[in-house]
Design a protein around this motif. Structure first.
Motif, PDB file in Angstrom:
ATOM      1  N   GLU A   1     102.528  44.820  34.017  1.00 53.91           N
ATOM      2  CA  GLU A   1     102.294  43.514  33.388  1.00 53.91           C
ATOM      3  C   GLU A   1     101.858  43.692  31.923  1.00 53.91           C
ATOM      4  O   GLU A   1     102.254  42.911  31.051  1.00 53.91           O
ATOM      5  CB  GLU A   1     101.234  42.735  34.184  1.00 53.91           C
TER       6      GLU A   1
ATOM      7  N   ASN B   1     103.209  44.665  49.735  1.00 51.12           N
ATOM      8  CA  ASN B   1     103.403  46.054  50.176  1.00 51.12           C
ATOM      9  C   ASN B   1     103.532  46.990  48.979  1.00 51.12           C
ATOM     10  O   ASN B   1     104.185  48.025  49.046  1.00 51.12           O
ATOM     11  CB  ASN B   1     104.651  46.146  51.065  1.00 51.12           C
ATOM     12  N   GLY B   2     102.872  46.609  47.856  1.00 50.18           N
ATOM     13  CA  GLY B   2     102.768  47.517  46.710  1.00 50.18           C
ATOM     14  C   GLY B   2     101.619  48.491  46.963  1.00 50.18           C
ATOM     15  O   GLY B   2     101.049  48.536  48.052  1.00 50.18           O
ATOM     16  N   SER B   3     101.279  49.279  45.928  1.00 48.74           N
ATOM     17  CA  SER B   3     100.268  50.323  46.146  1.00 48.74           C
ATOM     18  C   SER B   3      98.909  49.730  46.516  1.00 48.74           C
ATOM     19  O   SER B   3      98.213  50.255  47.385  1.00 48.74           O
ATOM     20  CB  SER B   3     100.159  51.220  44.916  1.00 48.74           C
TER      21      SER B   3
ATOM     22  N   GLY C   1     105.868  41.767  53.180  1.00 45.41           N
ATOM     23  CA  GLY C   1     106.727  42.216  52.094  1.00 45.41           C
ATOM     24  C   GLY C   1     107.999  41.386  52.080  1.00 45.41           C
ATOM     25  O   GLY C   1     108.101  40.371  52.781  1.00 45.41           O
TER      26      GLY C   1
ATOM     27  N   ARG D   1     111.267  43.221  51.884  1.00 44.49           N
ATOM     28  CA  ARG D   1     112.203  44.345  51.833  1.00 44.49           C
ATOM     29  C   ARG D   1     113.000  44.443  53.120  1.00 44.49           C
ATOM     30  O   ARG D   1     112.497  44.151  54.199  1.00 44.49           O
ATOM     31  CB  ARG D   1     111.423  45.658  51.671  1.00 44.49           C
TER      32      ARG D   1
ATOM     33  N   SER E   1     108.476  38.079  54.398  1.00 38.22           N
ATOM     34  CA  SER E   1     108.199  36.714  53.918  1.00 38.22           C
ATOM     35  C   SER E   1     109.461  35.863  53.834  1.00 38.22           C
ATOM     36  O   SER E   1     109.375  34.646  53.783  1.00 38.22           O
ATOM     37  CB  SER E   1     107.510  36.761  52.551  1.00 38.22           C
TER      38      SER E   1
ATOM     39  N   ALA F   1      97.737  40.460  47.619  1.00 37.51           N
ATOM     40  CA  ALA F   1      98.034  41.434  46.547  1.00 37.51           C
ATOM     41  C   ALA F   1      99.515  41.366  46.188  1.00 37.51           C
ATOM     42  O   ALA F   1     100.167  42.388  45.983  1.00 37.51           O
ATOM     43  CB  ALA F   1      97.645  42.842  46.980  1.00 37.51           C
ATOM     44  N   THR F   2     100.041  40.129  46.124  1.00 37.29           N
ATOM     45  CA  THR F   2     101.433  39.954  45.682  1.00 37.29           C
ATOM     46  C   THR F   2     101.502  39.421  44.251  1.00 37.29           C
ATOM     47  O   THR F   2     102.497  39.641  43.559  1.00 37.29           O
ATOM     48  CB  THR F   2     102.192  38.942  46.572  1.00 37.29           C
ATOM     49  N   GLY F   3     100.478  38.665  43.851  1.00 35.05           N
ATOM     50  CA  GLY F   3     100.549  37.980  42.562  1.00 35.05           C
ATOM     51  C   GLY F   3     101.515  36.797  42.606  1.00 35.05           C
ATOM     52  O   GLY F   3     101.866  36.247  41.564  1.00 35.05           O
ATOM     53  N   TYR F   4     101.903  36.388  43.831  1.00 34.22           N
ATOM     54  CA  TYR F   4     102.840  35.274  44.036  1.00 34.22           C
ATOM     55  C   TYR F   4     101.989  34.025  44.293  1.00 34.22           C
ATOM     56  O   TYR F   4     101.342  33.897  45.338  1.00 34.22           O
ATOM     57  CB  TYR F   4     103.742  35.614  45.232  1.00 34.22           C
TER      58      TYR F   4
ATOM     59  N   HIS G   1     101.113  32.008  47.465  1.00 35.28           N
ATOM     60  CA  HIS G   1     100.360  32.668  48.540  1.00 35.28           C
ATOM     61  C   HIS G   1      98.883  32.299  48.525  1.00 35.28           C
ATOM     62  O   HIS G   1      98.222  32.334  49.566  1.00 35.28           O
ATOM     63  CB  HIS G   1     100.522  34.189  48.459  1.00 35.28           C
TER      64      HIS G   1
ATOM     65  N   GLY H   1      95.838  38.837  43.107  1.00 35.12           N
ATOM     66  CA  GLY H   1      96.993  38.774  42.200  1.00 35.12           C
ATOM     67  C   GLY H   1      96.645  38.064  40.896  1.00 35.12           C
ATOM     68  O   GLY H   1      95.730  37.240  40.840  1.00 35.12           O
TER      69      GLY H   1
ATOM     70  N   THR I   1      88.725  37.722  43.123  1.00 36.05           N
ATOM     71  CA  THR I   1      87.895  38.850  42.701  1.00 36.05           C
ATOM     72  C   THR I   1      88.681  39.742  41.746  1.00 36.05           C
ATOM     73  O   THR I   1      89.895  39.916  41.891  1.00 36.05           O
ATOM     74  CB  THR I   1      87.380  39.659  43.917  1.00 36.05           C
TER      75      THR I   1
HETATM   76  P1  NAP Z   1     102.879  45.749  42.820  1.00 37.73           P
HETATM   77  O1  NAP Z   1     103.143  47.190  43.014  1.00 37.73           O
HETATM   78  O2  NAP Z   1     103.709  44.948  41.899  1.00 37.73           O
HETATM   79  O3  NAP Z   1     102.890  45.100  44.284  1.00 37.73           O
HETATM   80  C1  NAP Z   1     103.130  43.748  44.575  1.00 37.73           C
HETATM   81  C2  NAP Z   1     103.924  43.718  45.857  1.00 37.73           C
HETATM   82  O4  NAP Z   1     104.015  42.380  46.334  1.00 37.73           O
HETATM   83  C3  NAP Z   1     105.347  44.238  45.662  1.00 37.73           C
HETATM   84  O5  NAP Z   1     105.580  45.266  46.622  1.00 37.73           O
HETATM   85  C4  NAP Z   1     106.217  43.017  45.913  1.00 37.73           C
HETATM   86  O6  NAP Z   1     107.400  43.300  46.611  1.00 37.73           O
HETATM   87  C5  NAP Z   1     105.326  42.176  46.812  1.00 37.73           C
HETATM   88  N1  NAP Z   1     105.644  40.754  46.712  1.00 37.73           N
HETATM   89  C6  NAP Z   1     105.636  39.981  45.599  1.00 37.73           C
HETATM   90  N2  NAP Z   1     105.993  38.713  45.919  1.00 37.73           N
HETATM   91  C7  NAP Z   1     106.244  38.698  47.247  1.00 37.73           C
HETATM   92  C8  NAP Z   1     106.651  37.697  48.164  1.00 37.73           C
HETATM   93  N3  NAP Z   1     106.922  36.460  47.757  1.00 37.73           N
HETATM   94  N4  NAP Z   1     106.805  38.034  49.466  1.00 37.73           N
HETATM   95  C9  NAP Z   1     106.549  39.278  49.883  1.00 37.73           C
HETATM   96  N5  NAP Z   1     106.154  40.282  49.068  1.00 37.73           N
HETATM   97  C10 NAP Z   1     106.005  39.987  47.763  1.00 37.73           C
HETATM   98  O7  NAP Z   1     101.371  45.563  42.330  1.00 37.73           O
HETATM   99  P2  NAP Z   1     100.017  46.267  42.829  1.00 37.73           P
HETATM  100  O8  NAP Z   1      99.635  47.297  41.841  1.00 37.73           O
HETATM  101  O9  NAP Z   1     100.115  46.619  44.253  1.00 37.73           O
HETATM  102  O10 NAP Z   1      99.015  45.034  42.622  1.00 37.73           O
HETATM  103  C11 NAP Z   1      99.184  43.855  43.375  1.00 37.73           C
HETATM  104  C12 NAP Z   1      98.678  42.635  42.595  1.00 37.73           C
HETATM  105  O11 NAP Z   1      97.270  42.758  42.422  1.00 37.73           O
HETATM  106  C13 NAP Z   1      99.276  42.465  41.193  1.00 37.73           C
HETATM  107  O12 NAP Z   1      99.439  41.075  40.965  1.00 37.73           O
HETATM  108  C14 NAP Z   1      98.184  43.031  40.279  1.00 37.73           C
HETATM  109  O13 NAP Z   1      98.170  42.415  39.020  1.00 37.73           O
HETATM  110  C15 NAP Z   1      96.938  42.638  41.038  1.00 37.73           C
HETATM  111  N6  NAP Z   1      95.774  43.490  40.810  1.00 37.73           N
HETATM  112  C16 NAP Z   1      94.599  42.843  40.674  1.00 37.73           C
HETATM  113  C17 NAP Z   1      93.425  43.543  40.559  1.00 37.73           C
HETATM  114  C18 NAP Z   1      92.147  42.814  40.469  1.00 37.73           C
HETATM  115  O14 NAP Z   1      91.133  43.423  40.074  1.00 37.73           O
HETATM  116  N7  NAP Z   1      92.127  41.511  40.824  1.00 37.73           N
HETATM  117  C19 NAP Z   1      93.472  44.951  40.560  1.00 37.73           C
HETATM  118  C20 NAP Z   1      94.712  45.605  40.695  1.00 37.73           C
HETATM  119  C21 NAP Z   1      95.861  44.855  40.828  1.00 37.73           C
HETATM  120  P3  NAP Z   1     108.760  43.858  45.865  1.00 37.73           P
HETATM  121  O15 NAP Z   1     108.361  45.177  45.273  1.00 37.73           O
HETATM  122  O16 NAP Z   1     109.721  44.027  46.993  1.00 37.73           O
HETATM  123  O17 NAP Z   1     109.126  42.846  44.843  1.00 37.73           O
END
Ligand code: NAP
Ligand code: BGC
Ligand code: ZN
Length: 355
Positions: A43, A180-182, A204, A206, A226, A247-250, A253, A271, A299
């Motif tokens: 991002e 299902n991201g990290s 997820g 996928r 989903s 943890a999708t940022g969608y 949700h 997200g 949070t």
């Molecule tokens: P990421 O690798 O981009 O993981 C997001 C996952 O969500 C991806 O695997 C994506 O699938 C899946 N996804 C998105 N929209 C979806 C939907 N509509 N249905 C099903 N699955 C969906 O990011 P991340 O590093 O794991 O982090 C996750 C989120 O947390 C991000 O938004 C990040 O900005 C946020 N974050 C926040 C904090 C905090 O302190 N609040 C800390 C770290 C991260 P695809 O890959 O198949 O598209």
């Protein structure tokens, strides 16, 4: 020394040459071992989140670092000690949030985040940091130490979720991770192997075969697609759950979470979406929250105590899980590969030096 920098919005990071930093009073010099890449880095690179340090035109990336103290510089640290830096710093030296050890609760303007907003990150051969922001990590976790920061994010999230349910007898038996991201997979592993929640689900979008679905199932959780089962229909298809971790940022949700929760449940949102207007039945969701004693909270970030808890959690996570999660560790000669986003990439890190 070499560093990885980006002009936010430019699309791709570059390898740049910058001077090696000199530690100031109270700061140690750290030789970087590895730095992880997460959704936030993507991002920042896209220019959708974060911002440059004042007066600069590029940002050194990286907020998930592990390194070795090169020069303790009179601090309590020892040369050769393995450490992980926390992310937030006070813009003008200190403020009340930092003084009470809660920089993660500081409002905008009262913090910068290294590698994300207002301050350079750790993707460089060396970095300096005040010793108070360096958390000790056992040597045997050095190679995986870049997972401490993301785990600390979930330590805080779980802490705040539990705190919101602490006024009554609450023993969660089911949990749903959205994403299902990290970050989602790390948290799923924490629910399964550390908190020992009986039934876990992970959402997820996928098709099989997919490495993230393999991880979900090898952890003993149920994969929810989903595209077939929207979050609001999870109670009908599976069950209403005691905890939802988003943890999708969608953005939809956030609201669908309320419907996926069982009575007395808590939804915790992580997200960081951009603006998106859509219709919600606000009356129904408001009623649902109230009549079923549900909680919904957001949070961000984490403090030193969460990092210390994360070190302990990391030591408990099965190595079979971390081996599957970390799909690539790349040297500086191939650092671009760490930023690729193919479906077979889950968690990557850049290696600046070996432990
Ligand atoms: P990421 O690798 O981009 O993981 C997001 C996952 O969500 C991806 O695997 C994506 O699938 C899946 N996804 C998105 N929209 C979806 C939907 N509509 N249905 C099903 N699955 C969906 O990011 P991340 O590093 O794991 O982090 C996750 C989120 O947390 C991000 O938004 C990040 O900005 C946020 N974050 C926040 C904090 C905090 O302190 N609040 C800390 C770290 C991260 P695809 O890959 O198949 O598209
Ligand atoms: C980082 C946090 C940070 C958040 C918002 C996350 O990826 O891990 O430390 O507070 O992004 O910028
Ligand atoms: Zn992060």
């Amino acid at each position: 020394m070499k560093a990885i920098a980006v002009e936010p919005g430019a699309g791709t990071p570059d390898l740049v040459e910058i001077p090696r930093p000199e530690p100031g009073p109270g700061e140690a010099l750290v030789r970087t071992l590895r730095v992880g890449v997460d959704g936030t880095d993507h991002e920042v690179i896209a220019g959708h989140h974060g911002g440059l340090p004042d007066g600069e035109d590029r940002l050194i990336l990286g907020h998930e670092a592990v390194g070795v103290v090169e020069d303790p510089n009179g601090t309590d640290l020892e040369q050769g000690q393995c450490v992980v830096p926390t992310v937030r710093r006070a813009p003008n030296g200190t403020n009340e949030y930092f003084e009470r050890g809660e920089p993660d609760m500081a409002p905008e303007g009262e913090y910068v985040e290294r590698g994300i907003v207002g301050d350079h990150g750790f993707m460089a051969e060396y970095f300096t940091s005040p010793a108070e922001f360096l958390v000790s990590v056992p040597d045997d976790l050095a190679a995986l130490g870049f997972l401490v920061e993301p785990i600390s994010i979930s330590e805080k999230a779980i802490d705040h979720a539990a705190a919101s349910r602490s006024a009554f007898e609450w023993s969660p038996e089911s949990a749903l991770v959205l994403g299902n991201g990290s970050l989602g997979l790390l948290t799923l592993a924490m629910f399964e192997d550390v908190l020992e929640i009986d039934r876990t689900y992970c959402l997820g979008r996928r098709d099989r075969p997919d490495p993230s679905i393999d991880i979900i199932e090898s952890l003993g959780a149920t994969y929810v697609d989903s595209r077939e089962t929207p979050v609001s229909e999870i109670p009908d298809e599976y069950e209403a759950v005691d905890v939802v971790y988003e943890a999708t940022g969608y953005a939809k949700h956030a609201f669908e979470t309320i419907e996926a929760l069982a009575p007395n449940g808590v939804g915790v949102l992580l997200g960081v979406p951009g603006p998106w207007e859509f219709d919600v039945d606000g009356g129904r969701l408001h009623r649902e929250l109230v009549l079923h004693n549900k909680a919904l909270l957001g949070t961000v970030n984490s403090h030193r105590g969460h990092f210390e808890a994360a070190v302990d959690t990391l030591s408990q996570l099965p190595r079979s899980f971390t081996d599957d999660l970390v799909t690539g560790v790349y040297g500086l000669d191939e650092f671009e590969t760490a930023f690729e986003t193919d479906d077979d990439v889950i968690k990557t890190a850049i290696e600046f030096a070996s432990a």
